[in-house]
Design a protein around this motif. Sequence first.
Motif, PDB file in Angstrom:
ATOM      1  N   HIS A  28       7.243  10.018  -2.882  1.00 32.32           N
ATOM      2  CA  HIS A  28       7.194   8.595  -3.246  1.00 32.32           C
ATOM      3  C   HIS A  28       5.933   8.254  -4.037  1.00 32.32           C
ATOM      4  O   HIS A  28       5.792   7.141  -4.536  1.00 32.32           O
ATOM      5  CB  HIS A  28       7.280   7.714  -1.997  1.00 32.32           C
ATOM      6  N   VAL A  29       5.019   9.208  -4.159  1.00 29.86           N
ATOM      7  CA  VAL A  29       3.760   8.945  -4.871  1.00 29.86           C
ATOM      8  C   VAL A  29       4.013   9.036  -6.381  1.00 29.86           C
ATOM      9  O   VAL A  29       4.448  10.078  -6.867  1.00 29.86           O
ATOM     10  CB  VAL A  29       2.672   9.954  -4.470  1.00 29.86           C
ATOM     11  N   GLY A  36       6.438   5.506   4.733  1.00 34.89           N
ATOM     12  CA  GLY A  36       5.283   5.142   5.541  1.00 34.89           C
ATOM     13  C   GLY A  36       4.892   6.188   6.566  1.00 34.89           C
ATOM     14  O   GLY A  36       3.852   6.068   7.213  1.00 34.89           O
ATOM     15  N   ASN A  37       5.709   7.231   6.706  1.00 35.33           N
ATOM     16  CA  ASN A  37       5.379   8.297   7.670  1.00 35.33           C
ATOM     17  C   ASN A  37       4.881   9.567   6.996  1.00 35.33           C
ATOM     18  O   ASN A  37       4.737  10.598   7.650  1.00 35.33           O
ATOM     19  CB  ASN A  37       6.618   8.642   8.497  1.00 35.33           C
ATOM     20  N   THR A  38       4.659   9.510   5.713  1.00 36.93           N
ATOM     21  CA  THR A  38       4.313  10.752   5.012  1.00 36.93           C
ATOM     22  C   THR A  38       2.801  10.927   4.912  1.00 36.93           C
ATOM     23  O   THR A  38       2.046   9.963   4.992  1.00 36.93           O
ATOM     24  CB  THR A  38       4.881  10.738   3.575  1.00 36.93           C
ATOM     25  N   ASP A  39       2.372  12.176   4.735  1.00 42.34           N
ATOM     26  CA  ASP A  39       0.957  12.439   4.480  1.00 42.34           C
ATOM     27  C   ASP A  39       0.781  13.679   3.608  1.00 42.34           C
ATOM     28  O   ASP A  39       1.746  14.408   3.346  1.00 42.34           O
ATOM     29  CB  ASP A  39       0.172  12.555   5.785  1.00 42.34           C
ATOM     30  N   SER A  40      -0.426  13.914   3.207  1.00 45.93           N
ATOM     31  CA  SER A  40      -0.706  14.995   2.255  1.00 45.93           C
ATOM     32  C   SER A  40      -0.399  16.374   2.816  1.00 45.93           C
ATOM     33  O   SER A  40       0.012  17.268   2.070  1.00 45.93           O
ATOM     34  CB  SER A  40      -2.171  14.944   1.815  1.00 45.93           C
ATOM     35  N   ALA A  41      -0.583  16.551   4.111  1.00 46.24           N
ATOM     36  CA  ALA A  41      -0.280  17.860   4.704  1.00 46.24           C
ATOM     37  C   ALA A  41       1.210  18.168   4.554  1.00 46.24           C
ATOM     38  O   ALA A  41       1.599  19.293   4.230  1.00 46.24           O
ATOM     39  CB  ALA A  41      -0.694  17.873   6.173  1.00 46.24           C
ATOM     40  N   GLN A  42       2.046  17.138   4.761  1.00 45.06           N
ATOM     41  CA  GLN A  42       3.492  17.339   4.565  1.00 45.06           C
ATOM     42  C   GLN A  42       3.797  17.705   3.113  1.00 45.06           C
ATOM     43  O   GLN A  42       4.626  18.576   2.843  1.00 45.06           O
ATOM     44  CB  GLN A  42       4.268  16.063   4.895  1.00 45.06           C
ATOM     45  N   PHE A  43       3.131  17.025   2.203  1.00 48.98           N
ATOM     46  CA  PHE A  43       3.383  17.314   0.782  1.00 48.98           C
ATOM     47  C   PHE A  43       2.939  18.735   0.446  1.00 48.98           C
ATOM     48  O   PHE A  43       3.615  19.457  -0.295  1.00 48.98           O
ATOM     49  CB  PHE A  43       2.654  16.322  -0.127  1.00 48.98           C
ATOM     50  N   PRO A  79       0.802  -1.225   0.000  1.00 49.59           N
ATOM     51  CA  PRO A  79       0.000   0.000   0.000  1.00 49.59           C
ATOM     52  C   PRO A  79       0.834   1.274   0.000  1.00 49.59           C
ATOM     53  O   PRO A  79       0.340   2.332  -0.382  1.00 49.59           O
ATOM     54  CB  PRO A  79      -0.830  -0.120   1.286  1.00 49.59           C
ATOM     55  N   VAL A  80       2.079   1.169   0.401  1.00 47.66           N
ATOM     56  CA  VAL A  80       2.969   2.329   0.339  1.00 47.66           C
ATOM     57  C   VAL A  80       3.845   2.170  -0.900  1.00 47.66           C
ATOM     58  O   VAL A  80       4.565   1.178  -1.029  1.00 47.66           O
ATOM     59  CB  VAL A  80       3.840   2.442   1.607  1.00 47.66           C
ATOM     60  N   GLN A 128      -0.004   8.064   6.196  1.00 45.84           N
ATOM     61  CA  GLN A 128       0.974   6.994   6.456  1.00 45.84           C
ATOM     62  C   GLN A 128       1.487   6.401   5.145  1.00 45.84           C
ATOM     63  O   GLN A 128       1.636   5.188   5.015  1.00 45.84           O
ATOM     64  CB  GLN A 128       0.343   5.901   7.316  1.00 45.84           C
ATOM     65  N   GLY A 129       1.701   7.284   4.201  1.00 43.06           N
ATOM     66  CA  GLY A 129       2.303   6.878   2.941  1.00 43.06           C
ATOM     67  C   GLY A 129       1.370   6.213   1.962  1.00 43.06           C
ATOM     68  O   GLY A 129       1.743   5.894   0.848  1.00 43.06           O
ATOM     69  N   ARG A 130       0.100   5.973   2.380  1.00 44.62           N
ATOM     70  CA  ARG A 130      -0.815   5.246   1.491  1.00 44.62           C
ATOM     71  C   ARG A 130      -2.028   6.089   1.096  1.00 44.62           C
ATOM     72  O   ARG A 130      -2.392   7.029   1.812  1.00 44.62           O
ATOM     73  CB  ARG A 130      -1.253   3.926   2.107  1.00 44.62           C
ATOM     74  N   VAL A 131      -2.625   5.722  -0.001  1.00 40.04           N
ATOM     75  CA  VAL A 131      -3.780   6.457  -0.508  1.00 40.04           C
ATOM     76  C   VAL A 131      -4.996   6.155   0.363  1.00 40.04           C
ATOM     77  O   VAL A 131      -5.270   5.003   0.701  1.00 40.04           O
ATOM     78  CB  VAL A 131      -4.060   6.054  -1.981  1.00 40.04           C
ATOM     79  N   GLU A 132      -5.725   7.216   0.723  1.00 39.38           N
ATOM     80  CA  GLU A 132      -6.860   7.028   1.627  1.00 39.38           C
ATOM     81  C   GLU A 132      -8.148   6.652   0.898  1.00 39.38           C
ATOM     82  O   GLU A 132      -9.044   6.082   1.507  1.00 39.38           O
ATOM     83  CB  GLU A 132      -7.098   8.317   2.418  1.00 39.38           C
ATOM     84  N   GLN A 133      -8.270   7.013  -0.381  1.00 30.54           N
ATOM     85  CA  GLN A 133      -9.516   6.747  -1.109  1.00 30.54           C
ATOM     86  C   GLN A 133      -9.381   5.439  -1.889  1.00 30.54           C
ATOM     87  O   GLN A 133      -8.402   5.254  -2.609  1.00 30.54           O
ATOM     88  CB  GLN A 133      -9.833   7.881  -2.096  1.00 30.54           C
ATOM     89  N   ALA A 134     -10.360   4.556  -1.737  1.00 29.12           N
ATOM     90  CA  ALA A 134     -10.205   3.239  -2.360  1.00 29.12           C
ATOM     91  C   ALA A 134     -11.276   2.923  -3.390  1.00 29.12           C
ATOM     92  O   ALA A 134     -11.087   2.061  -4.243  1.00 29.12           O
ATOM     93  CB  ALA A 134     -10.194   2.155  -1.291  1.00 29.12           C
ATOM     94  N   ASN A 135     -12.406   3.602  -3.326  1.00 23.48           N
ATOM     95  CA  ASN A 135     -13.480   3.246  -4.244  1.00 23.48           C
ATOM     96  C   ASN A 135     -14.330   4.501  -4.486  1.00 23.48           C
ATOM     97  O   ASN A 135     -14.055   5.570  -3.947  1.00 23.48           O
ATOM     98  CB  ASN A 135     -14.303   2.083  -3.677  1.00 23.48           C
ATOM     99  N   PHE A 136     -15.373   4.342  -5.284  1.00 21.50           N
ATOM    100  CA  PHE A 136     -16.176   5.508  -5.677  1.00 21.50           C
ATOM    101  C   PHE A 136     -17.000   6.097  -4.527  1.00 21.50           C
ATOM    102  O   PHE A 136     -17.557   7.180  -4.674  1.00 21.50           O
ATOM    103  CB  PHE A 136     -17.090   5.151  -6.847  1.00 21.50           C
ATOM    104  N   ASP A 137     -17.095   5.382  -3.404  1.00 19.71           N
ATOM    105  CA  ASP A 137     -17.763   6.004  -2.255  1.00 19.71           C
ATOM    106  C   ASP A 137     -16.874   7.076  -1.639  1.00 19.71           C
ATOM    107  O   ASP A 137     -17.372   8.046  -1.071  1.00 19.71           O
ATOM    108  CB  ASP A 137     -18.169   4.945  -1.216  1.00 19.71           C
TER     109      ASP A 137
END
Lengths: 151, 727
Positions: free
Chosen positions: B512-513, B298-305, B241-242, B652-661
């Motif tokens: 890393h994205v 694994g410690n990164t997030d969108s706010a940091q970016f 996931p990362v 945490q380095g991974r995408v939070e959105q997984a589906n159309f919901d």
Amino acid sequence: MIALTVNGKAYSLDVESETPLLWVIRDELGMTGTKFGCGIAQCGACTVHVDGEAVRSCSIQIGDVANKNITTIEGLSPDAKHPVQQAWLAEDVPQCGYCQSGQIMAAVAFLKEHPKPTDADIDANLTNICRCGTYVRIRSAIHRAAALMKT
Amino acid sequence: MNRIANTSITRRHFVIASASAAGGLAISVAFPGLADAASIGMQAWGPETAPNEINAFLAIDPDGSILIRSPHQEMGQGAITALPMIVAEELECDWSKVKVEYASPARNLREKNVYGEMTTVGSRGVRTSWQMLLQAGASARERLIAAAAHRWNVPPSECEAANSRVTHKATGRSLDYGALAADAAKINLDKEPAIRTPDQFKLIGKRVARLDTPLKINGSAKFAIDTQVPGMVYAAVAACPVFGGKLKSVDETPAKGRRGVLQVVKLDNAVVVVADRFWRAKEALALLKPEWDVGEAGNTDSAQFAKLYRDTLDGAMVNARNDGNVDDAFGKGGKIVEAVYEAPHLAHATMEPLNATVHLQADKLEVWLGSQTPMGTIRQAAAASGLKPEQIVIHNCFLGGGFGRRSINDEMRQAILVAKDVGKPVKLVWTREEDMTHDRYRPQAAVRMKAALGADGMPTAFDARIAVGSILRSTGINKVESGIEAQAVEGFANIPYAIPSVRVGCMLKNTHVPVMFWRSVGSSQNAFFVESYIDELAQAAGQDPYKFRRALLAGKSDFLGVLDTIAVKSDWGKPLGQGRGRGIAIHECYGSIIGQVAEVTVSQKGEVKVDRVVAAVDCGHVVNPGIVEAQIQSGVIYGLSAALYGEITIKQGRVEQANFDEYQVVRLADTPKIEVYLALSGGKKWGGIGEPGTAATAPAVANAVFAATGTRVRSMPLKNIKLPGPV
Ligand code: FES
Ligand code: FES
């Protein structure tokens, strides 16, 4: 064994009863017109009719449709002459086409309930996703189909 | 253009056609309607070569049926209708006898790019291939005429081609193309014919029905996911996931022994379950709890970016453009306007999730997939399989959406690696969750813009600083040692407005994205930045946004044609009432100019509804207006999804959105009325049409929201913006 009828043909299938109808249609029966888009009843690409009602087949288990009548896009008409298909053709609706089986199946069921729909009816009731954005033509095609079905 | 001439002379596989084709009556339907439409098969590919080829693009059978090969793929944009129309324009053939297939990538490899690059990216179909296709049609027609003239022993100049027949004017003798094709293929012309000029077009410009529609209303069109190969097994995959992480270990026990499960395959960064049915593979995979080595990412997030990109705006930049003297102009005083804008990562979310079916044999690899870049796909398949490019056969299917995502085939690489382990044909399918969390995303970006306004309110200097992810570095296409890539600065470096001093600086920064081409690429965010900011300048100058743009575009008749069209058609200036507003935007990309006016209503609760979009496009020339209209509608909806809802966030380095919901997109309820107008400038311009429609929507909507509420929208999507409700 689970018995069901798909497009008028009776089947008896040895599959787990919790298998989603979508995967039975696609992978057991080899009918690929019904599409996988999300798997969680969000997009409608997998829409089929169960006893005439539109159902998102990814989210219904085969055990729950035993002995029912399933219609897929392949069984909607033998020659693509259903008024909704004719309207889709006349309006040149599809782009990539991937969502369109589901759009058509949803529209057919919708028109049974709303034979003279307004745009507001269409917008409120049809929630299938089209990432190509064919919605403007879908609206026109539904109105055209409604007119064809009246005559 | 010479390329065609060469091929048609060096054609292979010619078989003498029978001379039995009947003379018969001329059919005079020049542009048949649906009933007489040309056709395409359920699968888009056919054999690489055909018996009666006149050139690589064209084969004519003795019965008069005409095969035209399309060098670009069909992903909804209408390529396999529009491109054959261009060939048929010159060929003077009966359109109802045309059958279309994809050109073969393997043949293209063998015959030294006879079909060109074959990439279906950058809105390139028509704009890069039109001359090649006109020439293919013209060269074939002249050969058919020469063949007939030879048979009648008359000069070719006395003969005419029309509606699939060559006629000798003086005697009225005529022959069907089917009867002439065999001879025509053997003819060497002294000189290839000149291609038509647009004023001579007869078929180009007509609203011809799409050839793929009949297949897409009854479920028969074959997408990659519909592939069935005898003996094939199914694979479900979960990649780390990362991004960039590796698989440490996985306990296979929970999957083992389940019905249908054949094997658990470990890749360097993914776990795959192989089973006799896809659903069984997917269910078993869900039971596994792989351990991943995710590293620092694994410690990164969108706010940091977001902070990274904003901070980058204060650092060094590489100039993409530096005209006049920006610093001097700012020193001279006058009104200074400064603003920072931001755009998030976006997923492509093609309707058909990524998938590939592969059949790997000792000396051959067959692949069924949807690829926007089949020549690149061959290279990727060769690298993953260890086979030679000549041993790869790509069956490119109808693409269930591309939007840029299908230009790198991550799914195929996995399928090949799995097939190596399993030794059977493998169909590997990404779930929607896998697709959304392992996309290559539209880059995140921040931009600071600063302008000085002169005494008349017009800008004297414009300074833009862009911080954005590099697509070319992320994809490995190019290291971008210059520090500037065109994608990052498009829309800025070529800003159309007459401003004496312009400086555009850029700093590429990747996380890393993975990032990639997303419908309209840099223009998808840069048009939002520039066109919203120009609105800010108009406001600062106390001027009407349309008239302000008009003044800055003085003398550019193509831009003005588009701008005036949308202003007139949208009733620009006519009051809309409480809570409603109009916004305007204009942008040039992929050789076309797109303008849009959006009309919005903002509710008391601050909810935005887009009621109407009026669009005009100058793509120079139009092959099929029905397709152009559909592509603009499509682009508007794609852009509107991004403007209203589009946002991929990282935690945490991974995408939070997984589906159309969680990654909402526009549906019918959000769909505005869309009007599309052509404002064609003609001439040498042949612009693209697949992407421009997307670029102008976000700024038009954001500017309309400003008009309705007085709130300036400087970041996307709108769902995150607190609006006060109507002013
Ligand atoms: S696949 Fe069933 S609703 Fe999306
Ligand atoms: S036509 Fe492509 S998703 Fe609807």
